[in-house]
Design a protein around this motif. Structure first.
Motif, short mmCIF file in Angstrom:
data_model
loop_
_atom_site.label_atom_id
_atom_site.label_comp_id
_atom_site.label_asym_id
_atom_site.label_seq_id
_atom_site.Cartn_x
_atom_site.Cartn_y
_atom_site.Cartn_z
N ASP A 64 12.88 14.83 -2.64
CA ASP A 64 12.02 15.89 -2.10
C ASP A 64 10.61 15.88 -2.68
O ASP A 64 9.87 16.85 -2.52
CB ASP A 64 12.65 17.28 -2.31
N CYS A 65 10.22 14.79 -3.35
CA CYS A 65 8.87 14.67 -3.89
C CYS A 65 8.04 13.75 -3.00
O CYS A 65 8.57 12.91 -2.30
CB CYS A 65 8.91 14.12 -5.31
N CYS A 66 6.73 13.93 -3.06
CA CYS A 66 5.81 13.12 -2.27
C CYS A 66 5.02 12.19 -3.19
O CYS A 66 4.47 12.63 -4.20
CB CYS A 66 4.84 14.02 -1.51
N PHE A 67 4.98 10.91 -2.80
CA PHE A 67 4.30 9.88 -3.58
C PHE A 67 3.58 8.92 -2.63
O PHE A 67 3.95 8.81 -1.46
CB PHE A 67 5.32 9.06 -4.39
N PRO A 68 2.60 8.18 -3.14
CA PRO A 68 1.95 7.18 -2.29
C PRO A 68 2.83 5.93 -2.16
O PRO A 68 3.45 5.49 -3.13
CB PRO A 68 0.65 6.86 -3.03
N PHE A 69 2.86 5.38 -0.94
CA PHE A 69 3.60 4.15 -0.64
C PHE A 69 2.69 3.22 0.15
O PHE A 69 1.89 3.68 0.98
CB PHE A 69 4.82 4.45 0.23
N VAL A 70 2.84 1.93 -0.06
CA VAL A 70 2.22 0.93 0.80
C VAL A 70 3.18 0.72 1.96
O VAL A 70 4.33 0.33 1.75
CB VAL A 70 1.97 -0.40 0.06
N LEU A 71 2.73 1.03 3.18
CA LEU A 71 3.62 1.02 4.34
C LEU A 71 3.59 -0.26 5.15
O LEU A 71 4.51 -0.51 5.92
CB LEU A 71 3.30 2.20 5.27
N ASN A 72 2.57 -1.08 5.00
CA ASN A 72 2.46 -2.23 5.90
C ASN A 72 2.72 -3.57 5.20
O ASN A 72 2.21 -4.60 5.63
CB ASN A 72 1.11 -2.23 6.63
N LEU A 73 3.57 -3.56 4.18
CA LEU A 73 4.03 -4.83 3.60
C LEU A 73 5.01 -5.47 4.57
O LEU A 73 5.72 -4.77 5.30
CB LEU A 73 4.76 -4.59 2.28
N VAL A 74 5.09 -6.78 4.54
CA VAL A 74 6.10 -7.45 5.34
C VAL A 74 7.46 -7.07 4.76
O VAL A 74 7.69 -7.21 3.56
CB VAL A 74 5.91 -8.99 5.29
N PHE A 100 4.30 8.69 -11.92
CA PHE A 100 4.08 8.83 -10.49
C PHE A 100 2.68 9.32 -10.21
O PHE A 100 2.12 10.10 -10.97
CB PHE A 100 5.08 9.82 -9.88
N LEU A 101 2.15 8.88 -9.10
CA LEU A 101 0.88 9.36 -8.58
C LEU A 101 1.24 10.37 -7.51
O LEU A 101 1.50 10.02 -6.37
CB LEU A 101 0.06 8.21 -7.98
N ASP A 102 1.37 11.63 -7.90
CA ASP A 102 1.83 12.66 -6.98
C ASP A 102 0.87 12.85 -5.82
O ASP A 102 -0.33 12.68 -5.97
CB ASP A 102 2.02 13.99 -7.71
N GLY A 103 1.42 13.21 -4.67
CA GLY A 103 0.61 13.33 -3.48
C GLY A 103 0.73 14.67 -2.81
O GLY A 103 1.29 15.61 -3.35
N SER A 104 0.17 14.73 -1.62
CA SER A 104 0.19 15.97 -0.86
C SER A 104 1.32 15.92 0.16
O SER A 104 2.46 15.73 -0.20
CB SER A 104 -1.17 16.18 -0.21
N LYS A 105 1.03 16.05 1.45
CA LYS A 105 2.09 16.13 2.44
C LYS A 105 2.35 14.75 3.08
O LYS A 105 1.45 13.89 3.12
CB LYS A 105 1.77 17.16 3.50
N PRO A 106 3.59 14.53 3.59
CA PRO A 106 3.92 13.25 4.22
C PRO A 106 2.96 12.88 5.33
O PRO A 106 2.60 13.71 6.16
CB PRO A 106 5.34 13.47 4.76
N GLY A 107 2.55 11.64 5.34
CA GLY A 107 1.64 11.13 6.37
C GLY A 107 0.19 11.13 5.95
O GLY A 107 -0.64 10.50 6.61
N SER A 108 -0.15 11.82 4.84
CA SER A 108 -1.54 11.81 4.38
C SER A 108 -1.95 10.40 4.03
O SER A 108 -1.20 9.66 3.39
CB SER A 108 -1.69 12.70 3.13
N VAL A 109 -3.13 10.00 4.45
CA VAL A 109 -3.64 8.67 4.19
C VAL A 109 -4.39 8.67 2.88
O VAL A 109 -5.18 9.59 2.60
CB VAL A 109 -4.58 8.20 5.34
N VAL A 110 -4.14 7.67 2.05
CA VAL A 110 -4.87 7.53 0.78
C VAL A 110 -6.13 6.73 1.07
O VAL A 110 -6.08 5.63 1.59
CB VAL A 110 -3.99 6.82 -0.29
#
Length: 111
Positions: A64-74, A100-110
């Motif tokens: 239930d936590c929000c974190f940054p992810f790299v989404l476009n890796l192969v 962790f680099l805590d974030g805001s809401k899902p889908g937010s672009v870094v």
């Protein structure tokens, strides 16, 4: 301290899609002491991530936590499970601890 990696162009950097995602499920990967299978909500879809965090964090630390992810890796298979993204962490080299680099809401672009 690790040396700075080679320079890249802005255009290359701009290809990396980093977004804040919510961890909606955490499972241990069978026959592994370090791997978790995370299900993340990207804001528009769910993805699976295999990450070597089980020896450092509990499922409750992630769920239930929000974190940054790299989404476009192969995507690649790890222990037979397709991993579709990568979580971003920081490391204190003097202690070996991850943060962790805590974030805001899902889908937010870094940016």
């Amino acid at each position: 301290m690790k040396p700075i990696k080679e320079e890249i162009t802005f255009e290359y950097l701009n290809k990396i899609d980093i977004r804040i995602c919510e961890v909606v499920a955490v499972e241990r990967v069978e026959d592994s002491t370090k791997l978790y299978k995370l299900t993340i909500d990207t804001g528009s879809e769910k993805k699976t991530v295999i990450s070597a965090l089980a020896d450092r964090f509990t499922p409750e630390d992630l769920l239930d936590c929000c974190f940054p992810f790299v989404l476009n890796l192969v995507p690649r298979k790890i222990k037979g499970i397709l991993s579709e993204a990568m979580i971003l962490l920081s490391e204190d080299e003097s202690t070996g601890k991850y943060y962790f680099l805590d974030g805001s809401k899902p889908g937010s672009v870094v940016l």
